[in-house]
Design a protein around this motif. Sequence first.
Motif, PDB file in Angstrom:
ATOM      1  N   PRO A 131       0.765  -1.143   0.104  1.00  7.97           N
ATOM      2  CA  PRO A 131       0.137   0.073   0.029  1.00  7.97           C
ATOM      3  C   PRO A 131       1.001   1.282   0.125  1.00  7.97           C
ATOM      4  N   GLN A 132       0.604   2.401  -0.753  1.00  7.92           N
ATOM      5  CA  GLN A 132       1.294   3.499  -0.766  1.00  7.92           C
ATOM      6  C   GLN A 132       0.182   4.292  -1.684  1.00  7.92           C
ATOM      7  N   PRO A 133       0.444   5.894  -1.755  1.00  6.93           N
ATOM      8  CA  PRO A 133       1.812   6.351  -1.170  1.00  6.93           C
ATOM      9  C   PRO A 133       1.839   6.597   0.369  1.00  6.93           C
ATOM     10  N   LEU A 134       3.089   6.640   0.947  1.00  5.17           N
ATOM     11  CA  LEU A 134       3.362   7.023   2.116  1.00  5.17           C
ATOM     12  C   LEU A 134       3.645   8.353   2.559  1.00  5.17           C
ATOM     13  N   LEU A 135       3.470   8.830   3.604  1.00  9.41           N
ATOM     14  CA  LEU A 135       3.731  10.410   3.974  1.00  9.41           C
ATOM     15  C   LEU A 135       5.019  10.165   4.972  1.00  9.41           C
ATOM     16  N   VAL A 136       6.021  10.727   4.772  1.00  9.53           N
ATOM     17  CA  VAL A 136       7.248  10.516   5.486  1.00  9.53           C
ATOM     18  C   VAL A 136       7.708  12.028   6.152  1.00  9.53           C
ATOM     19  N   ARG A 137       8.054  12.078   7.159  1.00 15.16           N
ATOM     20  CA  ARG A 137       8.718  13.219   7.802  1.00 15.16           C
ATOM     21  C   ARG A 137       9.898  12.963   8.537  1.00 15.16           C
ATOM     22  N   SER A 138      11.018  13.626   8.297  1.00 17.81           N
ATOM     23  CA  SER A 138      12.435  13.258   8.528  1.00 17.81           C
ATOM     24  C   SER A 138      13.234  14.432   8.504  1.00 17.81           C
ATOM     25  N   HIS A 139      14.570  14.251   8.519  1.00 18.22           N
ATOM     26  CA  HIS A 139      15.443  15.692   8.654  1.00 18.22           C
ATOM     27  C   HIS A 139      15.531  16.153   7.297  1.00 18.22           C
ATOM     28  N   LEU A 140      15.038  15.711   6.367  1.00 19.00           N
ATOM     29  CA  LEU A 140      14.942  16.011   4.897  1.00 19.00           C
ATOM     30  C   LEU A 140      13.673  16.835   4.669  1.00 19.00           C
ATOM     31  N   GLY A 141      12.711  16.868   5.587  1.00 21.79           N
ATOM     32  CA  GLY A 141      11.372  17.456   5.519  1.00 21.79           C
ATOM     33  C   GLY A 141      10.381  16.538   5.585  1.00 21.79           C
ATOM     34  N   THR A 142       9.125  16.716   5.024  1.00 23.72           N
ATOM     35  CA  THR A 142       7.925  15.982   4.979  1.00 23.72           C
ATOM     36  C   THR A 142       7.767  15.868   3.419  1.00 23.72           C
ATOM     37  N   PHE A 143       7.643  14.650   3.164  1.00 28.89           N
ATOM     38  CA  PHE A 143       7.306  14.205   1.566  1.00 28.89           C
ATOM     39  C   PHE A 143       6.549  12.880   1.565  1.00 28.89           C
ATOM     40  N   ALA A 144       5.739  12.862   0.574  1.00 33.06           N
ATOM     41  CA  ALA A 144       4.995  11.895   0.186  1.00 33.06           C
ATOM     42  C   ALA A 144       5.743  10.818  -0.884  1.00 33.06           C
ATOM     43  N   ILE A 145       5.689   9.644  -0.831  1.00 31.51           N
ATOM     44  CA  ILE A 145       6.695   8.690  -1.775  1.00 31.51           C
ATOM     45  C   ILE A 145       5.663   7.651  -2.153  1.00 31.51           C
ATOM     46  N   VAL A 146       5.931   7.277  -3.625  1.00 38.73           N
ATOM     47  CA  VAL A 146       5.505   6.074  -4.208  1.00 38.73           C
ATOM     48  C   VAL A 146       6.721   5.329  -4.885  1.00 38.73           C
ATOM     49  N   THR A 147       6.706   4.082  -4.733  1.00 39.23           N
ATOM     50  CA  THR A 147       7.904   3.425  -5.408  1.00 39.23           C
ATOM     51  C   THR A 147       7.334   2.235  -6.512  1.00 39.23           C
ATOM     52  N   VAL A 148       7.998   2.033  -7.495  1.00 42.50           N
ATOM     53  CA  VAL A 148       7.741   0.882  -8.151  1.00 42.50           C
ATOM     54  C   VAL A 148       9.059  -0.037  -8.392  1.00 42.50           C
ATOM     55  N   GLY A 149       9.194  -1.138  -8.319  1.00 42.68           N
ATOM     56  CA  GLY A 149      10.278  -1.826  -8.448  1.00 42.68           C
ATOM     57  C   GLY A 149      10.261  -3.213  -7.739  1.00 42.68           C
ATOM     58  N   ALA A 150      11.495  -3.843  -7.275  1.00 37.82           N
ATOM     59  CA  ALA A 150      11.561  -4.968  -6.431  1.00 37.82           C
ATOM     60  C   ALA A 150      13.038  -4.808  -5.695  1.00 37.82           C
ATOM     61  N   ILE A 151      12.957  -5.356  -4.281  1.00 39.93           N
ATOM     62  CA  ILE A 151      14.202  -5.023  -3.286  1.00 39.93           C
ATOM     63  C   ILE A 151      14.363  -6.572  -3.043  1.00 39.93           C
ATOM     64  N   ASN A 152      15.416  -7.060  -3.605  1.00 37.12           N
ATOM     65  CA  ASN A 152      15.807  -8.648  -3.434  1.00 37.12           C
ATOM     66  C   ASN A 152      16.347  -8.708  -2.187  1.00 37.12           C
ATOM     67  N   ASN A 153      17.133  -7.764  -1.601  1.00 42.38           N
ATOM     68  CA  ASN A 153      17.852  -7.970  -0.342  1.00 42.38           C
ATOM     69  C   ASN A 153      17.230  -6.751   0.764  1.00 42.38           C
ATOM     70  N   ALA A 154      15.960  -7.060   0.922  1.00 41.11           N
ATOM     71  CA  ALA A 154      15.150  -6.142   1.919  1.00 41.11           C
ATOM     72  C   ALA A 154      15.577  -6.542   3.421  1.00 41.11           C
ATOM     73  N   GLU A 155      15.697  -7.698   3.652  1.00 38.91           N
ATOM     74  CA  GLU A 155      15.938  -8.132   4.868  1.00 38.91           C
ATOM     75  C   GLU A 155      17.536  -7.808   5.319  1.00 38.91           C
ATOM     76  N   GLU A 156      18.215  -8.019   4.335  1.00 36.88           N
ATOM     77  CA  GLU A 156      19.800  -7.678   4.669  1.00 36.88           C
ATOM     78  C   GLU A 156      19.842  -6.124   4.952  1.00 36.88           C
ATOM     79  N   LEU A 157      19.216  -5.374   4.192  1.00 32.46           N
ATOM     80  CA  LEU A 157      19.378  -3.896   4.408  1.00 32.46           C
ATOM     81  C   LEU A 157      18.797  -3.621   5.878  1.00 32.46           C
ATOM     82  N   ILE A 158      17.656  -4.225   6.037  1.00 38.55           N
ATOM     83  CA  ILE A 158      17.260  -3.821   7.517  1.00 38.55           C
ATOM     84  C   ILE A 158      18.081  -4.285   8.572  1.00 38.55           C
ATOM     85  N   ARG A 159      18.755  -5.328   8.455  1.00 39.66           N
ATOM     86  CA  ARG A 159      19.653  -5.790   9.184  1.00 39.66           C
ATOM     87  C   ARG A 159      20.887  -5.128   9.648  1.00 39.66           C
ATOM     88  N   THR A 160      21.533  -4.635   8.342  1.00 36.88           N
ATOM     89  CA  THR A 160      22.787  -4.022   8.229  1.00 36.88           C
ATOM     90  C   THR A 160      22.594  -2.389   8.469  1.00 36.88           C
TER      91      THR A 160
END
Length: 474
Positions: A80-109
């Motif tokens: 589900p998306q778009p997501l609304l994000v607030r961070s040091h870069l400001g507030t922005f909405a984001i949508v993505t299309v693609g595939a992350i094959n190393n998602a669990e590795e990225l979360i761990r590292t």
Amino acid sequence: MGGFFGAVSHRDIVWDVFFGTDYHSHLGTRSAGMAVWDANAGCQRQIHSITDTPFRTKFEQDAASFRGCCGMGCISDSDPQPLLVRSHLGTFAIVTVGAINNAEELIRTCFTGKGHQFMAMGSGSVNSSELVAALINQGDDLVSGIRHMQELVVGSMTVMLMTGSGEIIAARDRFGRLPVHIGRDEDGHCISFESFAYEKLGYHTVYELGPGEIVSVTPQRVETLAPAGDKMKICAFLWTYYGYPNSCYEGENVEIMRYRNGEIMARSEEERGGIPQVDLVAGMPDSGISHAIGYAHRSGKPFARPFVKYTPTWPRSFMPANQELRNRIAKMKQIPVDALIKGKKLLLVDDSIVRGTQLTETVDFLNSCGAEEVHMRSACPPIAYACKYLNFSRSNSDMDLLVRRMVQRLEGDRGQEHLDEYTDSSTERGQCLLHAICEDLGFNSLAYQTLDGLLEAIGIDREKVCTYCWTGKE
């Protein structure tokens, strides 16, 4: 797979985003969302499941209550998306299309220390757009953050961000596996996967992003924030399957490519010894039809529609989550034209053969209607590797693919070491594969388009086309 549409203008763009997003409905069936920014109302956002209901039905009331001059929408086959994000870069909405094959590795590292967390979905997995946003937020600014994210992701990732300052930032996957077009009208700009989506809304094309390029889009201008890279690997299935007939990618129209592809297939068969003696050539609805028209034109065999799809209630056969139900719906949708089936020798052309589950149903259906012979042609080569970059042919295992299952049946594990031979019909192993599939699925004959023939039909530099699912090479 999925797609997105955004617009930024001097006027209200809610209905542009509504209709522009709806025109991407052929790219996904799971969820969809809209987000619109207004200086007074802030960000208005809504996400709905579209598993069994069209985008328009779910979002018409939302669009009527939204207002704003900057907005975006997405069709998603994943999270589900778009997501609304607030961070040091400001507030922005984001949508993505693609595939992350190393998602669990990225979360761990990247996010193992205290203070890092993600909202888990029902399956326990992390929303891909949330992970992408977290990686972007590791940068000092949005551009460096996007570049950082794309370097870390194994797979592909095309992104669109909407800030609260009347700006949209779009970033094409670093190898350009999917397209991103920019359109313009007298009041502003739009960003879209499909160019026809905005042409119907009164925009005209002004720019197409290169691989890895990042742009900032406002009502007044399109500015490159990070230049395009030199290497492109655009997905071939945009032409053979995913793309709508009037779509164009890298200057090549989908419908024309499919005609050309069918003609090349027939030409190759003529060179190998002749077209089968059939009464009719037909396309598997809907994406196989154009390939079949090209095949019929070259072969001189009549084109016909011996069965049609009943789509008012089930426009996409893979919408239900259950495979058994998908197969049943696919069977129910096939309405025969008995006079074009009974006693006829038919040659069917499909865009591809992935798992082969629905083709068995189709052959049984045609035989039960009295077809004398059923010959099958695939408009692309044998698929031997599950896609790592988009959702096409993605499986829990390569062994879900028809080719891999048949090779395992023929030669066991040893056969998996000779996939290049099995997918080449000029070899002994290639002929064995064709015979095995014909016997298993009930075809009188089977032929696949060659990789050279497919690339000739697409018509762009073959080094710029992703062929991983056929060759296993990146």
